[in-house]
Design a protein around this motif. Structure first.
Motif, mmCIF file in Angstrom:
data_model
loop_
_atom_site.group_PDB
_atom_site.id
_atom_site.type_symbol
_atom_site.label_atom_id
_atom_site.label_comp_id
_atom_site.label_asym_id
_atom_site.label_seq_id
_atom_site.Cartn_x
_atom_site.Cartn_y
_atom_site.Cartn_z
ATOM 1 N N GLN A 136 87.797 6.276 46.944
ATOM 2 C CA GLN A 136 86.563 6.871 46.452
ATOM 3 C C GLN A 136 85.803 7.449 47.642
ATOM 4 N N GLU A 137 85.533 8.741 47.605
ATOM 5 C CA GLU A 137 84.977 9.409 48.768
ATOM 6 C C GLU A 137 83.483 9.164 48.950
ATOM 7 N N LYS A 138 82.764 8.867 47.876
ATOM 8 C CA LYS A 138 81.323 8.697 47.986
ATOM 9 C C LYS A 138 80.931 7.241 48.235
ATOM 10 N N SER A 139 81.277 6.338 47.311
ATOM 11 C CA SER A 139 80.827 4.952 47.415
ATOM 12 C C SER A 139 81.275 4.281 48.705
ATOM 13 N N LEU A 140 82.447 4.656 49.188
ATOM 14 C CA LEU A 140 82.992 4.053 50.399
ATOM 15 C C LEU A 140 83.166 5.081 51.508
ATOM 16 N N GLY A 141 82.424 6.167 51.404
ATOM 17 C CA GLY A 141 82.543 7.244 52.380
ATOM 18 C C GLY A 141 81.876 6.917 53.707
ATOM 19 N N THR A 142 82.291 7.611 54.748
ATOM 20 C CA THR A 142 81.760 7.379 56.094
ATOM 21 C C THR A 142 81.073 8.617 56.669
ATOM 22 N N LEU A 143 80.787 9.607 55.822
ATOM 23 C CA LEU A 143 80.046 10.767 56.296
ATOM 24 C C LEU A 143 78.591 10.387 56.559
ATOM 25 N N LYS A 144 77.924 11.166 57.379
ATOM 26 C CA LYS A 144 76.515 10.929 57.673
ATOM 27 C C LYS A 144 75.719 10.866 56.380
ATOM 28 N N LEU A 146 76.014 8.479 54.069
ATOM 29 C CA LEU A 146 76.672 7.578 53.119
ATOM 30 C C LEU A 146 76.633 6.139 53.648
ATOM 31 N N PRO A 147 76.781 5.145 52.745
ATOM 32 C CA PRO A 147 76.597 3.752 53.159
ATOM 33 C C PRO A 147 77.443 3.298 54.350
ATOM 34 N N PHE A 148 78.695 3.725 54.424
ATOM 35 C CA PHE A 148 79.579 3.179 55.448
ATOM 36 C C PHE A 148 79.746 4.104 56.657
ATOM 37 N N TYR A 149 78.699 4.874 56.920
ATOM 38 C CA TYR A 149 78.713 5.774 58.077
ATOM 39 C C TYR A 149 78.965 5.008 59.378
ATOM 40 N N HIS A 150 78.236 3.944 59.618
ATOM 41 C CA HIS A 150 78.385 3.197 60.873
ATOM 42 C C HIS A 150 79.728 2.460 60.927
ATOM 43 N N ALA A 151 80.183 1.936 59.795
ATOM 44 C CA ALA A 151 81.488 1.270 59.766
ATOM 45 C C ALA A 151 82.597 2.244 60.147
ATOM 46 N N GLY A 152 82.444 3.481 59.684
ATOM 47 C CA GLY A 152 83.456 4.489 59.995
ATOM 48 C C GLY A 152 83.573 4.803 61.464
ATOM 49 N N ARG A 153 82.529 4.481 62.231
ATOM 50 C CA ARG A 153 82.567 4.741 63.678
ATOM 51 C C ARG A 153 83.338 3.676 64.439
ATOM 52 N N VAL A 154 83.570 2.499 63.816
ATOM 53 C CA VAL A 154 84.192 1.393 64.564
ATOM 54 C C VAL A 154 85.587 1.018 64.064
ATOM 55 N N VAL A 155 85.907 1.301 62.795
ATOM 56 C CA VAL A 155 87.219 0.880 62.291
ATOM 57 C C VAL A 155 88.337 1.642 63.011
ATOM 58 N N ASP A 156 89.471 0.991 63.105
ATOM 59 C CA ASP A 156 90.611 1.607 63.787
ATOM 60 C C ASP A 156 91.309 2.649 62.916
ATOM 61 N N TYR A 157 91.123 2.509 61.600
ATOM 62 C CA TYR A 157 91.734 3.496 60.701
ATOM 63 C C TYR A 157 90.874 3.620 59.456
ATOM 64 N N TYR A 158 90.674 4.857 59.012
ATOM 65 C CA TYR A 158 89.933 5.100 57.774
ATOM 66 C C TYR A 158 90.660 6.130 56.929
#
Length: 302
Positions: A136-144, A146-158
């Protein structure tokens, strides 16, 4: 009673005590897992799941329950939808703390609050690999924004695309092959198929049942990857849902009684959705009581 006889009795007592303790320890969760995999089967009501389990319709989830536990999970402080649910599943905090209230009212989760950031910060990026495989691109998205923006900066794979169960299972299993061969890992995988079918046809409809079975098969791909690597018995699995679904109106208003399945015994049989992150942290050896802000939650395993 002479001293040698007394010594013999004490020795027998100690041996019996050690035997009893070894049985009790064997029934609880094994220490220091190699990795943890948290899987969201989006939008599956507890009664729908239970009916499928009773009818042997979910062989891979049933396999986890052979030595595992099914836990009754409740939502106590937010509207039951995908965005709010996953924010809580992956932070352990309330909407007032995350800023994620529902799909039409949300913001970026504050820096450092997600389980991915907690693990990377506490254990060190060299000591654990983290991954998000989301359908799901919105609920779990990492774009600026969206909720998981900061998580997307640290995970090794998204991975975050609107994808069906087969594709998510393939990507998630490849993540297991890759990160499971490197060292300790935490992987989150999300399947949207049952929720999509719920919106279109309703909870428990033939279309949703078929979607849930496809998710189970895709989950089997993840389990197969663990078997191939020889780390199934060293990996903790949690399978849960973000919200349930109403049968008639094809929505999820009021669906706050949920579920979680794990492959380990010894868990509390009831808990809150906020308890999931403390449980993950505890199983990976992270002292969640020391986190700031503090959790209004507790691990589901003693």
């Amino acid at each position: 009673m002479n001293s040698s006889f007394r010594y013999g009795l004490i020795k027998k007592f100690v041996l019996i005590l050690i035997f009893i303790l070894s049985i009790e320890m064997g029934s609880a969760a094994s220490p220091d897992p190699y990795g943890v995999i948290l899987i969201s089967w989006d939008g599956i009501s507890k009664d729908t799941l239970e009916n499928l389990l009773e009818g042997d319709g979910l062989p891979h989830l049933t396999n986890l329950l052979e030595n595992g536990t099914i836990i009754n999970i409740s939502i106590t402080d937010h509207y039951p939808d995908s965005m709010a649910g996953h924010a809580q599943i992956l932070t352990g905090y309330s909407p007032e703390q995350t800023g994620v209230f529902k799909s039409m009212r949300y913001g970026e989760i504050p820096l450092g609050m997600t389980v991915f950031e907690r693990l990377e910060d506490t254990l060190g990026s060299d000591n654990i690999s983290t991954a998000i495989v989301a359908s799901q691109e919105k609920s779990l998205g990492t774009l600026k924004g969206l909720p998981f923006y900061h998580a997307g900066r640290v995970v090794d794979y998204y991975y975050g695309r609107n994808s069906d169960a087969g594709l998510v299972g393939s990507v998630a299993s490849e993540s297991v092959y890759h990160f499971g061969s490197l060292g300790r890992f935490f992987i989150f995988a999300h399947f949207r198929d049952a929720a999509d079918a719920g919106y279109a046809y309703g909870a428990g409809s033939p279309e949703q049942i078929a979607a849930i079975r496809e998710i189970d098969e895709a989950t089997g791909m993840i389990l197969q990857a663990l078997d191939d690597l020889g780390i199934s018995d060293k990996t903790v699995l949690y399978v849960t849902t973000d919200h349930g679904f109403n049968t008639g109106p094809k929505d999820h208003t009021g669906q706050i009684s949920l579920w979680m399945v794990t492959n380990e015994p010894g868990y509390n049989l009831t808990g809150d959705q906020k308890d999931i992150v403390p449980t993950v942290l505890k199983r990976l050896g992270v002292p969640y009581h020391e986190m700031n802000p503090p959790y209004n939650a507790t691990a589901l395993i003693p």
